[in-house]
Scaffold this active site. Sequence first.
Site, PDB file in Angstrom:
ATOM      1  CD  GLU A 109      21.063 -43.967   2.111  1.00 43.32           C
ATOM      2  OE1 GLU A 109      21.962 -43.582   1.831  1.00 43.32           O
ATOM      3  OE2 GLU A 109      20.022 -43.310   2.233  1.00 43.32           O
ATOM      4  N   GLY A 118      15.012 -39.726   3.645  1.00 45.70           N
ATOM      5  CA  GLY A 118      14.614 -39.055   2.346  1.00 45.70           C
ATOM      6  C   GLY A 118      13.263 -39.220   1.910  1.00 45.70           C
ATOM      7  CG  ASN A 120      25.333 -39.584   4.972  1.00 46.68           C
ATOM      8  OD1 ASN A 120      26.172 -39.605   4.351  1.00 46.68           O
ATOM      9  ND2 ASN A 120      24.496 -40.594   5.364  1.00 46.68           N
ATOM     10  CD1 TRP A 121      26.918 -33.292   2.679  1.00 46.52           C
ATOM     11  CD2 TRP A 121      28.772 -32.845   1.443  1.00 46.52           C
ATOM     12  NE1 TRP A 121      27.438 -32.032   2.658  1.00 46.52           N
ATOM     13  CE2 TRP A 121      28.505 -31.851   1.999  1.00 46.52           C
ATOM     14  CE3 TRP A 121      29.956 -33.057   0.632  1.00 46.52           C
ATOM     15  CZ2 TRP A 121      29.210 -30.708   2.046  1.00 46.52           C
ATOM     16  CZ3 TRP A 121      30.968 -31.940   0.563  1.00 46.52           C
ATOM     17  CH2 TRP A 121      30.507 -30.703   1.143  1.00 46.52           C
ATOM     18  CE  LYS A 122      21.624 -40.206   2.957  1.00 46.10           C
ATOM     19  NZ  LYS A 122      20.216 -40.539   3.127  1.00 46.10           N
ATOM     20  CD  GLU A 176      20.537 -41.666   9.774  1.00 44.90           C
ATOM     21  OE1 GLU A 176      20.594 -40.707   9.658  1.00 44.90           O
ATOM     22  OE2 GLU A 176      21.106 -42.623   8.894  1.00 44.90           O
ATOM     23  CG  HIS A 202      23.558 -44.503   6.434  1.00 46.07           C
ATOM     24  ND1 HIS A 202      22.603 -44.991   5.279  1.00 46.07           N
ATOM     25  CD2 HIS A 202      23.283 -43.493   6.656  1.00 46.07           C
ATOM     26  CE1 HIS A 202      21.521 -44.021   5.269  1.00 46.07           C
ATOM     27  NE2 HIS A 202      22.003 -42.892   6.245  1.00 46.07           N
ATOM     28  N   GLY A 253      20.990 -35.816   5.901  1.00 44.69           N
ATOM     29  CA  GLY A 253      21.285 -36.306   4.472  1.00 44.69           C
ATOM     30  C   GLY A 253      20.899 -34.951   3.496  1.00 44.69           C
ATOM     31  N   GLY A 254      19.594 -34.894   3.161  1.00 41.42           N
ATOM     32  CA  GLY A 254      19.105 -33.885   2.053  1.00 41.42           C
ATOM     33  C   GLY A 254      19.618 -32.530   2.285  1.00 41.42           C
ATOM     34  CB  SER A 311      12.868 -36.251   6.801  1.00 43.10           C
ATOM     35  OG  SER A 311      12.650 -37.123   5.835  1.00 43.10           O
TER      36      SER A 311
HETATM   37  O1  13P Z   1      20.312 -40.916   5.987  1.00 45.24           O
HETATM   38  C1  13P Z   1      20.225 -39.717   6.677  1.00 45.24           C
HETATM   39  C2  13P Z   1      21.409 -39.287   7.161  1.00 45.24           C
HETATM   40  O2  13P Z   1      22.263 -40.400   7.431  1.00 45.24           O
HETATM   41  C3  13P Z   1      18.847 -38.987   6.415  1.00 45.24           C
HETATM   42  O3  13P Z   1      18.681 -38.667   5.250  1.00 45.24           O
HETATM   43  P1  13P Z   1      17.511 -37.383   5.184  1.00 45.24           P
HETATM   44  O4  13P Z   1      17.983 -36.176   5.922  1.00 45.24           O
HETATM   45  O5  13P Z   1      17.998 -36.844   3.558  1.00 45.24           O
HETATM   46  O6  13P Z   1      16.460 -38.013   5.303  1.00 45.24           O
END
Ligand code: 13P
Length: 248
Positions: free
Chosen positions: A96, A172, A9-11, A166, A94, A233-234, A212
């Site tokens: 966020e 993050g 998930n590149w956000k 999640e 998500h 994500g990251g 994470s």
């Molecule tokens: O929100 C996430 C994937 O959708 C997880 O993010 P991280 O892997 O950066 O913690």
Amino acid sequence: MRIPIIAGNWKMHKTIKEAIAFVDDIKDHVKNTDVEVVLCVPFTLLQSVKEATKGTNIKVGAQNMHWEESGAFTGEVSPLMLKELGIDYCVIGHSERRQYFNETDETVNKKVHAALKHEIKPIVCVGETLEQRENGQTNAVVKDQVIKAFKDIESSKVKDVVIAYEPIWAIGTGKTATPEQANEVIYQIREVIKELYGEEVYTEIRIQYGGSVKPNNVEEIMNQEDIDGALVGGASLKPDDFVKLVNF
Ligand SMILES: O=C(CO)COP(=O)(O)O
């Protein structure tokens, strides 16, 4: 047999140029894998990433969509528009989006219906806050989110849905739920699906963990019995890390 799914998930990251360079970097290294590989990218990158991944086994996903096919919804993108680009997956709900963009269980449910109608596979995100976990509410919160997300979804469609557990406190932050903690909640989610849809669907639906996930913890997470993949994500932004995640 559930095929594990590793989705990045590149956000809100990467330009078109950066996205194409990323795909070029990884595409020869994610070929011989038994997992399904998905990149969920910003709207502006969908077409370029779709083209760049042509002829590979990498699937492409969006990170959100509206539930209507068209209309006066300034700034929104519809499932029809995604379908036209050949998009395979869409992240829905998500945390966020729930936190910053007023996504609710009701809009999540509408989006799940709309995605399935257009043969886009939803990756439905659920998870608790730190406060909810500390108050022992994790299973209740997640169960409620799952029941509401699946409201009126037909049993025959459920296997096309992926659930991503999640925990918000692990996104993050570098804090991962322990593999056992993640597995325990995911086991409970599968039980909810069993209550709603019975044994067959329960064994088929894929449930990922997100929060994470990194190259150094992916194997332990993926080795858990009930965890069918990761939403990352990251670590999905760096080609080397992503290749390691997929080939865990
Ligand atoms: O929100 C996430 C994937 O959708 C997880 O993010 P991280 O892997 O950066 O913690």
